[in-house]
Design a protein around this motif. Structure first.
Motif, short mmCIF file in Angstrom:
data_model
loop_
_atom_site.label_atom_id
_atom_site.label_comp_id
_atom_site.label_asym_id
_atom_site.label_seq_id
_atom_site.Cartn_x
_atom_site.Cartn_y
_atom_site.Cartn_z
N ILE A 217 0.85 -1.19 0.00
CA ILE A 217 0.00 0.00 0.00
C ILE A 217 0.89 1.24 0.00
N PHE A 218 0.56 2.19 -0.88
CA PHE A 218 1.24 3.47 -0.87
C PHE A 218 0.29 4.50 -0.25
N GLN A 219 0.61 4.92 0.97
CA GLN A 219 -0.29 5.81 1.72
C GLN A 219 0.04 7.28 1.40
N ASN A 220 -1.01 8.04 1.10
CA ASN A 220 -0.86 9.45 0.74
C ASN A 220 -1.07 10.31 1.99
N ALA A 233 -2.67 4.03 -4.01
CA ALA A 233 -2.16 3.04 -4.96
C ALA A 233 -1.80 1.77 -4.21
N ILE A 234 -2.05 0.63 -4.86
CA ILE A 234 -1.77 -0.68 -4.27
C ILE A 234 -1.08 -1.54 -5.33
N ALA A 295 -4.75 -4.35 7.30
CA ALA A 295 -4.34 -5.46 6.44
C ALA A 295 -5.49 -6.43 6.18
N GLN A 296 -6.26 -6.73 7.21
CA GLN A 296 -7.40 -7.64 7.04
C GLN A 296 -8.42 -7.06 6.06
N ILE A 297 -8.71 -5.77 6.22
CA ILE A 297 -9.70 -5.13 5.35
C ILE A 297 -9.21 -5.07 3.91
N VAL A 298 -7.95 -4.70 3.71
CA VAL A 298 -7.41 -4.61 2.35
C VAL A 298 -7.35 -5.99 1.70
N ARG A 299 -7.01 -7.02 2.47
CA ARG A 299 -7.03 -8.39 1.93
C ARG A 299 -8.43 -8.73 1.43
N ALA A 300 -9.44 -8.35 2.21
CA ALA A 300 -10.82 -8.66 1.82
C ALA A 300 -11.18 -7.95 0.51
N ALA A 314 1.99 -4.92 3.22
CA ALA A 314 3.02 -3.96 3.64
C ALA A 314 2.56 -2.56 3.26
N SER A 315 3.20 -1.56 3.86
CA SER A 315 2.81 -0.18 3.60
C SER A 315 4.04 0.72 3.60
N ILE A 316 4.01 1.73 2.72
CA ILE A 316 5.07 2.72 2.64
C ILE A 316 4.44 4.04 2.23
N ASP A 317 5.10 5.15 2.55
CA ASP A 317 4.56 6.45 2.13
C ASP A 317 5.63 7.23 1.37
#
Length: 592
Positions: A217-220, A233-234, A295-300, A314-317
């Motif tokens: 996940i790219f967090q804005n 963006a994912i 993570a659980q929600i995004v997986r769903a 995973a996540s990065i900004d």
């Protein structure tokens, strides 16, 4: 890994023997001679430790191995001098004996750490462990994991041996010396343990035992959410035997947002605090400060839309991308953008400039995807400086800008309560954490201009039977009022609030088991009920700030008697750095 205080501890303890003078003149003289030899050995070893560290970071294992051989010879001799028959027999002498034993254990501990921690690591080439030609050598990772496991085992043994010392029998000077060793161990354990955990996870995570699939996940941060920002963006990453590829990309508009029901069953406390929108819009999936929930929600969402398996999220900004660009150098995006991203312009371009340069939201999404892939490809193929890359990754993870939530329960347990795991501790034992998290309600990118600072206080070390805690959060909308008319539409469309005004929900988490006792905004009490989440009480309130306006919020909590660790603060990682001050009289700061 080995700090110079570990060498000074046995020196200070050995010199104390000179003035004890209770074991007889001849014995004292021989013990004195042995103490002086050990001291000289250790004094020679001290300056060599930095050489080992620098050689390892420079990717020069041969140089490190040569230096550590000198160190091990010196510490071998020091341990030998403090474990002779005379020394051990003197450990039975009243008064002096327990002190001699303490000195021997300390010297042996230092020597063991040299052999079982530093020496094995000199056979490793850090450069060979970094990404290269699209992948990472998992065989080297496994070797490093084994060596770190050895070091971790030695550390546990040292802790056990030091704990076995009867400190009530020690003279003050020796007790003070052991306290220094305790401090040294307390400093190295928080470093060694996460490294050990990471290297236990990495080989499998990189596909050593079969393909692994990750959502990145790219967090804005310009549109804040609990763990960072809107997940604009994912990407799907696939790892096979150390080779990593970006196999699929998506953006938030690719999912069925605005659905009538959440994409999965939500935790009732989470839903009560954040509303069911956390599961109805993927843009809001990062609202909770617990990244494992995200993570659980995004997986769903991904499973429903694409059906491909997900082993971890995973996540990065963009701020973290800027840190990585410090290590890997400038990156040029492919056509049609042909933009060059570097450490100095990445944040400004990705979180602000892009909206003026490319007004079409679909083009913006393509820009984000291409920028992420360009940096990702460069990371895997550029021969980055090891020290610079490790510094970038460490800073990103410590600030909560780099997170990882695996499906594997054993891996998740290792990361629980850590910044990399993206969740607060489940108790107050090691650290007592306050949380400050924000959520943009403006449907804008105005948080690019938001400055946050936090002052935390706690009385747990002065009044452990009835401690109190407080979080003072200052938010400033730094947008220049004169710049408001020229804001790009996508930065602030002015749909729900006057243009340039930032509406923000603020969530203030108390320690585990605490109770909210009051909230003020700009010095005035406000009504705020505490809601439960993650074993904590949370104060939720909204503030609306005009350009240039500053608002200060204070939340106070009380807590029952119990064990409380040093006070720390977890918070939403913002575009701008967040200054944090901590006032906890009588407490020892948490070890970093």
């Amino acid at each position: 890994m080995l700090k110079s205080p570990w060498f000074w501890v046995p020196i200070s303890l050995l010199v104390v023997l000179i003035v004890i003078g209770v074991v007889g003149a001849l014995t004292a003289k021989r013990l004195y001679d042995q103490a002086m030899i050990a001291r000289n050995d250790l004094e020679q070893a001290i300056p060599l430790v930095d050489q080992v560290q620098q050689s390892m970071l420079a990717g020069d294992p041969a140089g490190a191995k040569k230096t550590i051989a000198k160190i091990s010879a010196l510490t071998d001799d020091a341990a030998k001098k403090t474990s002779t028959g005379l020394w051990r027999n003197s450990e039975w002498v009243p008064v002096a004996g327990p002190n001699l034993k303490a000195v021997r254990i300390t010297a042996d501990s230092v020597n063991g750490l040299v052999h079982d921690a530093l020496l094995p690591l000199t056979g490793l080439d850090l450069k060979a462990l970094l990404p290269k030609d699209g992948g990472i050598d998992v065989a080297n990772l496994k070797t490093l994991a084994d060596d770190i496991d050895t070091a971790n085992t030695r550390m546990e043994l040292v802790q056990k041996n030091v704990k076995s010392i009867d400190r009530s029998a020690l003279v003050p000077q020796v007790a003070a010396g052991l306290a220094k060793l305790d401090d040294a161990i307390a400093k190295i354990e928080p470093v060694l343990t996460p490294v050990h955990n990471a290297l236990t996870i990495l080989p499998n995570a990189l596909g050593a035992d079969g393909p692994q699939h990750y959502l990145l996940i790219f967090q804005n941060n310009a549109e804040s959410r609990g763990t960072g920002g809107n997940p604009a963006a994912i990407a799907m990453l696939t790892a096979v035997n150390g080779k990593i590829s970006m196999t699929q990309q998506a953006n938030s508009t690719d999912f069925a947002n605005g659905r009538p029901e959440p994409v999965m069953a939500l935790d009732p406390e989470t839903e009560a605090l954040y509303g069911d929108k956390i599961g109805r819009y993927i843009q809001d999936s990062t609202l909770s400060p617990d990244f494992s929930e995200t993570a659980q929600i995004v997986r769903a969402w991904w499973s429903e839309t694409y059906g491909t398996p997900v082993d971890a999220v995973a996540s990065i900004d963009p701020v973290a991308l800027g840190y990585l660009l410090h290590a890997i150098g400038p990156v040029t995006m492919p056509a049609p953008f042909d933009e060059t991203l570097n450490a100095n312009n990445a944040v400004a371009l990705l979180l602000n400039g892009v909206y003026a340069k490319y007004p079409d939201p679909h083009v913006q999404d393509e820009f984000f995807a291409d920028a992420a892939k360009s940096v990702f490809d460069a990371l895997l193929t550029t021969h980055a400086d090891p020290k610079a890359l490790l510094t970038a990754l460490t800073q990103a993870s410590n600030e909560g800008r780099l997170m990882y939530s695996p499906s594997d329960e054993a891996q998740a347990k290792m990361l629980a309560g850590t910044p990399v795991g993206g969740n607060m501790p489940a108790d107050n034992a090691k650290t007592t954490d306050l949380g400050v998290y924000i959520d943009d309600l403006t449907a804008s990118k105005l948080d690019y201009y938001m400055q946050m600072s936090i002052a935390a206080s706690g009385t747990q070390c002065q009044k452990p039977d009835a401690p109190t805690f407080s979080s003072t959060v200052t938010l400033q909308n730094t947008l220049d009022p004169a710049a408001v008319p020229g804001l790009p539409v996508y930065v602030d469309p002015g749909l729900f609030f006057p243009k340039g005004h930032a509406s923000t929900d603020v969530y203030l988490y108390g320690p585990v088991g605490s109770t909210l006792t009051g909230v003020t905004v700009d010095g005035q009490p406000v009504a705020a009920s505490g809601l439960p989440h993650l074993g904590r009480t949370v104060a939720k309130l909204n503030v609306l700030m005009a350009p240039g306006q500053t608002t200060t919020i204070v939340a106070s909590f009380s807590a029952p008697s119990g064990a409380y660790g040093p006070l720390e603060v977890r918070h939403t990682p913002m575009v701008k750095a967040t200054p944090v001050t901590i006032d906890a009289p009588g407490c020892t700061p948490a070890k970093k």
